[in-house]
Design an enzyme around this catalytic site. Structure first.
Site, PDB file in Angstrom:
ATOM      1  N   LYS A  33      54.411  44.826  36.553  1.00 19.95           N
ATOM      2  CA  LYS A  33      54.065  46.193  36.907  1.00 19.95           C
ATOM      3  C   LYS A  33      54.564  46.576  38.304  1.00 19.95           C
ATOM      4  CE  LYS A  33      50.080  46.579  38.341  1.00 19.95           C
ATOM      5  NZ  LYS A  33      48.678  46.796  38.747  1.00 19.95           N
ATOM      6  N   THR A  34      54.270  45.711  39.263  1.00 17.65           N
ATOM      7  CA  THR A  34      54.651  45.994  40.633  1.00 17.65           C
ATOM      8  C   THR A  34      56.159  46.142  40.753  1.00 17.65           C
ATOM      9  OG1 THR A  34      52.835  44.553  41.225  1.00 17.65           O
ATOM     10  CG2 THR A  34      54.278  45.259  43.001  1.00 17.65           C
ATOM     11  N   ASP A 217      49.300  53.793  40.981  1.00 16.73           N
ATOM     12  CA  ASP A 217      49.109  52.452  40.443  1.00 16.73           C
ATOM     13  C   ASP A 217      47.631  52.267  40.070  1.00 16.73           C
ATOM     14  OD1 ASP A 217      49.577  49.864  39.729  1.00 16.73           O
ATOM     15  OD2 ASP A 217      49.636  49.079  41.773  1.00 16.73           O
ATOM     16  N   GLN A 248      42.005  46.409  32.083  1.00 20.99           N
ATOM     17  CA  GLN A 248      41.667  45.901  33.410  1.00 20.99           C
ATOM     18  C   GLN A 248      40.863  46.905  34.225  1.00 20.99           C
ATOM     19  OE1 GLN A 248      44.649  43.398  35.520  1.00 20.99           O
ATOM     20  NE2 GLN A 248      46.014  44.003  33.864  1.00 20.99           N
ATOM     21  N   ARG A 600      44.391  35.904  35.797  1.00 17.82           N
ATOM     22  CA  ARG A 600      44.904  35.605  37.143  1.00 17.82           C
ATOM     23  C   ARG A 600      45.628  34.267  37.144  1.00 17.82           C
ATOM     24  NH1 ARG A 600      45.793  39.946  38.185  1.00 17.82           N
ATOM     25  NH2 ARG A 600      45.058  40.298  36.088  1.00 17.82           N
TER      26      ARG A 600
END
Length: 756
Positions: A33-34, A217, A248, A600
DNA sequence: TCCGAATTAATTTTT
DNA sequence: TTAATTCGGA
C-alpha cells in the site's frame, strides 16, 4: 520515470497510473500500500507535472508522513519539500493558522491535548458549581469529543434528560473558555475548519482550489468530520484517492466509520476501484490463520488475500497455566529466537491493553533482554516535561489558563489555593483570562499585601522570560529552567526518580536543539504544535531491542516474529463488561484487531494465553480466546502447559469437539524449531488462493448471560457505596449510570453494579 | 501552605 | 494492584 513503475504488479500499477477522478484502493494487509501511495505521488509530479505544493497526502501518523516524504525525496529529488503531507490534525492545524484571521482565531493558538482538555473541563465543571462525581470530566470530555466528530455544536446536541441538558451547558461553557484561552482541542482542529468551510463560501472556494490532488491513507479509520473535510477539498476537481482496508478498521470508538470506504462508490459513483490482494509480507500459514479468523465477520468487502510466499512454520499457540507462566514461556521463546539468527528488533510483543505489558517487562528485565515499550505514557506527558512546556506556553500565550494553573505554584512560591480561587472568581466575573485576573489582583490595593507581593514576583519572572521569547525554544527553555531553579530542586531531592526526571528534561532540550537545527524558521508556535501532535509511536526505532506495544500501535508496522499475548475471552476479544449479550459490531472490531495483529508477522507468529490470571487480588479462571479456535487446526502447533483435561468451560470448535481434542498433551518445547529460515528465495510458484473455511460460525450456546442489564429506576448494589437507585442511564464507552446512594449521587460504570 | 497518609476509583484502544 | 486524589496535621 521507469523507476516509478518498476516492480509493481498490474493492480498496483493501475492505482499508480490512474488519471483524473475518484479512486478507491482496497489494500489488503501487506499488499504494498505504502509503495502505491508513494509511487502515485511521484507519478503525478513526474508524468502529469502536478506541482508538489498542490498535492495533499493525509496519513494516519506523523511517522508515516515522514516516511512518505523521505521516500519521495528519493524518487523525485528536490520536489518533496513542498508537498503537503501530514495527519488530519497536523494538516488542519496548518490550514487554520494560514486562514486564522478569516476564521476569527489568533494565529498563534495553542493546542490542548487530552490532559489539558480534562483539566479545562474540571475547571469549567467546578466553576458551574456542579458535582464532578455526577459529571466526571472524563465522561463529559468523551461526549464533547464525540459531538465534534459528528460536527455538532452545543446547540445541536441532543438533550433528552436533565443530565444531557447539563452536559450541553458544560459543552457551551467549555467552548467559551477555550476561545478565551485561544486554545483548540484535538477535535477542534478538524471540526472548526469544517464548520468554517460550511459557513464561509470564500474560505471554501479558496480551499477547494488550493489542492489539485488529495490522497488519504488508512481511509477505513476516517470519521465523519474528517470525511466532510476531504469532500470539501475535492468537490471541484474530484481528484480524490483513498486507500484502506475495511478488515483493518480498528478505531470505531474514535468515530471511525467503515462505511466511508465500503460505500465510497455511493459518494463517488464514478470512482475507479482497485483491489490489491497479493500479500508480500507473510507466509502462507500466517495468512491462512489471519484470513480464517477475519472470515468470521459478516460485514465486509469480499476479498481473497493470497501470497506466493512459502508455507513457513505453523502458527504456535502457547497454552500457559497462568500469567507468570505466560511471560516466562514467551521470554524463553524470545531468547531462543535471539540465539538463532533473529535480531532483537525483529521481535515484537503485542497485547490488547497497555496494562498487560508489566509482567512481560519484568520477565524481560530478568533475562536481560533489551526492550522498548511504545505508548503508554507519552514522553511529552511526563510531569516534568509538561511543566517545562507549560512555562513555554504561558510565555507564548498568557491567556492559556490550563498551563498557567500548572506552573503558578511550581516551584512553590506561596501562591496557593486561596489566591487561585480569588483569581478564578475575578476571571469569571470579568469574563477574562486567569492571567488578566492575576494582573488585576496584583494591582488592587484592597488585596492583602503579602499575596500581591508574591503575584508581582511571579509576573516579574514571566515578563523577564517573555523578553527573550524570540531567541528560540531551546534557549528559552534553558532560561526557564535557570530562572526557576527547576533542575536544582530536582537534584536536591537526590532520588532515582528525580534523576530520571532530570534526564527527561535533558532529552526535551536535546529535541529542541534538534528542532532548531532542522526547521527552516524555528519558532515557538511551531515547536509547541509539533510536540502536542507527536505520538510515542512516532519516535523511530534505532536500537536493537524487542518492541512491546498494543495492537493499535502496531498498525502499519511489520516484524519477522510477532508474539500476541493474552488471547483470552474478555481480554482479546475484550468486552466492555456491559450486562447481557455481546455487541456483534464490537466483536467484529475485536476480530479485525486480531487480524491486524496476526498480519504484522512476516515469518513466525506466536499466540499465547493463560488458563488463569491474577487480576487485582484474586486469581481468575480464563478461557482461551474464541479467535484461537477460529484458526484451522492444520495451521497450528500447540505447545506449553495444555495438559489440563479441559478448560473451565469447553468451547465447541468447528475443527474438533472441544478443547481436549484440540490439545495433544504436554509437549513443552516441541514448537520451537526456532532457527531463522534461509533468506527467502524468489519463488515463482503458481499463486495459491487461500480460501476461508466455510460454514464455521461457532456455536456459542453457552454465551455468558450471567448479569442482567441495568435500567432506569433499578435498585443496584455497589461494593463500596452499598445499595442505591439508578436515576440516569448514559450509553457510552464505558456505559455509565447515575446512582443515588445513601451518601449522595455518583456516576458509576455499570459493570461495577449488580441488580438487587 | 505543605507533606505524607488515607482513601477511593478503576482497566481498552489514540490523533 | 496501583495510580490518583483527598485529607489531616504541622
Amino acid at each position: 520515470m521507469s523507476s516509478i513503475a518498476t516492480g509493481l504488479n498490474p493492480e498496483q500499477l493501475a492505482a499508480v497510473e490512474h488519471g483524473q477522478g475518484p479512486l478507491v484502493v482496497f489494500a489488503g494487509a501487506g499488499s504494498g500500500k505504502t509503495r502505491v501511495i508513494t509511487r502515485r505521488v511521484a507519478h503525478l509530479i513526474e508524468a502529469h507535472r502536478v506541482p508538489p505544493y498542490r498535492i495533499l497526502a493525509v496519513t494516519f501518523t506523523n511517522k508515516a508522513a515522514r516516511e512518505l516524504r523521505e521516500r519521495l525525496e528519493q524518487l523525485t529529488p528536490g520536489q518533496a519539500k513542498s508537498l503537503w503531507v501530514g495527519t488530519f490534525h497536523a494538516v488542519c492545524a496548518r490550514l487554520l493558522r494560514a486562514h486564522a484571521a478569516q476564521i476569527g482565531l489568533r494565529k498563534d493558538f495553542v493546542i490542548y491535548d487530552d490532559a489539558d482538555q480534562k483539566s479545562m473541563l474540571t475547571r469549567v465543571i467546578d466553576g458551574m458549581d456542579l458535582d464532578d462525581r455526577v459529571f466526571p470530566p472524563k465522561q463529559v470530555a468523551y461526549r464533547i469529543n464525540t459531538a465534534k466528530q459528528e460536527g455538532k455544536s452545543p446547540d445541536m446536541l441532543e438533550a433528552r434528560d436533565p443530565f444531557e441538558r447539563t452536559v450541553r451547558e458544560i459543552y457551551a461553557e467549555y467552548e467559551e473558555r477555550m476561545a478565551a484561552a485561544s486554545a483548540l482541542d484535538f477535535g477542534d482542529l478538524i471540526y472548526r475548519l469544517v464548520r468554517e468551510l460550511d459557513q464561509k463560501p470564500e474560505l471554501r472556494a479558496a480551499l477547494k482550489a488550493r489542492f489539485s490532488h488529495v490522497l488519504v491513507d488508512e481511509f477505513q479509520d476516517v470519521n465523519h468530520v474528517q470525511f466532510a473535510f476531504v469532500q470539501a477539498l475535492c468537490e471541484e476537481h474530484r481528484n480524490l484517492c483513498v486507500v484502506g482496508d475495511d478488515d483493518q478498521s480498528i478505531y470505531r470508538w474514535r468515530g471511525a466509520d467503515r462505511r466511508n470506504i465500503l460505500e465510497f462508490r455511493q459518494h463517488f459513483p464514478d470512482a475507479t476501484v482497485v483491489k490489491l490482494e497479493q500479500n508480500y509480507r507473510s507466509t502462507q500459514r500466517i495468512l491462512r490463520a489471519a484470513n480464517a479468523v477475519v472470515a468470521h465477520n459478516l460485514e465486509r468487502e469480499p476479498k481473497r488475500l493470497w501470497t506466493e510466499n512459502e508455507d513457513g512454520a505453523k502458527v504456535t499457540v502457547v497454552a500457559c497455566d497462568d500469567d507468570r507462566d505466560e511471560s516466562h514461556t514467551v521470554v524463553q521463546a524470545m531468547l531462543m529466537l535471539a540465539d538463532n539468527g533473529y535480531a532483537r528488533k525483529d521481535l515484537a510483543l503485542l497485547y490488547r491493553t497497555h496494562a498487560q505489558s508489566r509482567v512481560f517487562e519484568e520477565a524481560l528485565r530478568r533475562s536481560n533482554l533489551p526492550y522498548r515499550v511504545i505508548g503508554g505514557l507519552r514522553f511529552y506527558d511526563r510531569a516534568e516535561v509538561k511543566d517545562l512546556l507549560a512555562y513555554l506556553r504561558v510565555i507564548h500565550n498568557p491567556a492559556d489558563d490550563v498551563s498557567l494553573v500548572r506552573i503558578i505554584n511550581k516551584p512553590a512560591r506561596g501562591i496557593g489555593k486561596t489566591t487561585l480561587e480569588r483569581m478564578t472568581e475575578t476571571a469569571a466575573r470579568g469574563g477574562t483570562s486567569l492571567y488578566a485576573a492575576l494582573l488585576a489582583l496584583r494591582d488592587d490595593s484592597s488585596q492583602p499585601a503579602a499575596s500581591r507581593k508574591k503575584l508581582a514576583a511571579f509576573t516579574e519572572l514571566l515578563d523577564k522570560l517573555t523578553e527573550r521569547k524570540d531567541r528560540g525554544p531551546a534557549t528559552l527553555a534553558r532560561d526557564v529552567l535557570a530562572a526557576t531553579s527547576y533542575i536544582d530542586a530536582l537534584r536536591a531531592e537526590d532520588t532515582p526518580e528525580a534523576d530520571s526526571r532530570i534526564e527527561n528534561i535533558q532529552e526535551v532540550l536535546t529535541s529542541m536543539d534538534q528542532y532548531e537545527a532542522d526547521a527552516s524558521e524555528p519558532n515557538l508556535t511551531e515547536f509547541l504544535e509539533l510536540v502536542t501532535l507527536e505520538t510515542d509511536a512516532d519516535r523511530s526505532v534505532t536500537d536493537d531491542a524487542i518492541t512491546l506495544m498494543t495492537v493499535h500501535a502496531a498498525k502499519g508496522l511489520e516484524f519477522p516474529v510477532v508474539f500476541v499475548a493474552g488471547l483470552e475471552e474478555e481480554t482479546f476479544p475484550s468486552h466492555r463488561g456491559y450486562a447481557g449479550e455481546e455487541d456483534p459490531d464490537e466483536l467484529e472490531e475485536e476480530r479485525r484487531l486480531a487480524y491486524v495483529a496476526f498480519t504484522r508477522a512476516r515469518e513466525r507468529l506466536f499466540l499465547s494465553y493463560a488458563n488463569q490470571r491474577r487480576i487485582y487480588n484474586d486469581i481468575k479462571l480464563r478461557r482461551r480466546s474464541r479467535f484461537l479456535d477460529e484458526i484451522p487446526r492444520d495451521e497450528v502447533n500447540l505447545v506449553g502447559a495444555a495438559r489440563r483435561p479441559s478448560a473451565p468451560a469447553p468451547m465447541r470448535s468447528p475443527y474438533g469437539g472441544g478443547s481436549s481434542s484440540y490439545s495433544s498433551g504436554s509437549n513443552y518445547n516441541a514448537g520451537y524449531s526456532a532457527s531463522r529460515p534461509p533468506a527467502r528465495s524468489v519463488t515463482s510458484r503458481p499463486a495459491q488462493r487461500v480460501e476461508p473455511p466455510r460454514g464455521s460460525y461457532i456455536d456459542r450456546s453457552e454465551a455468558n448471560d450471567l448479569d442482567g442489564g441495568i435500567a432506569l429506576g433499578m435498585r443496584v448494589q455497589h461494593s463500596k457505596f452499598g445499595i442505591g437507585r439508578v436515576t440516569a442511564v448514559a450509553d457510552g464507552v464505558p456505559p455509565r449510570v447515575t446512582v443515588d446512594f445513601p451518601d449522595g449521587s455518583r456516576s458509576i460504570i455499570s459493570s461495577y453494579l449488580t441488580p438487587v
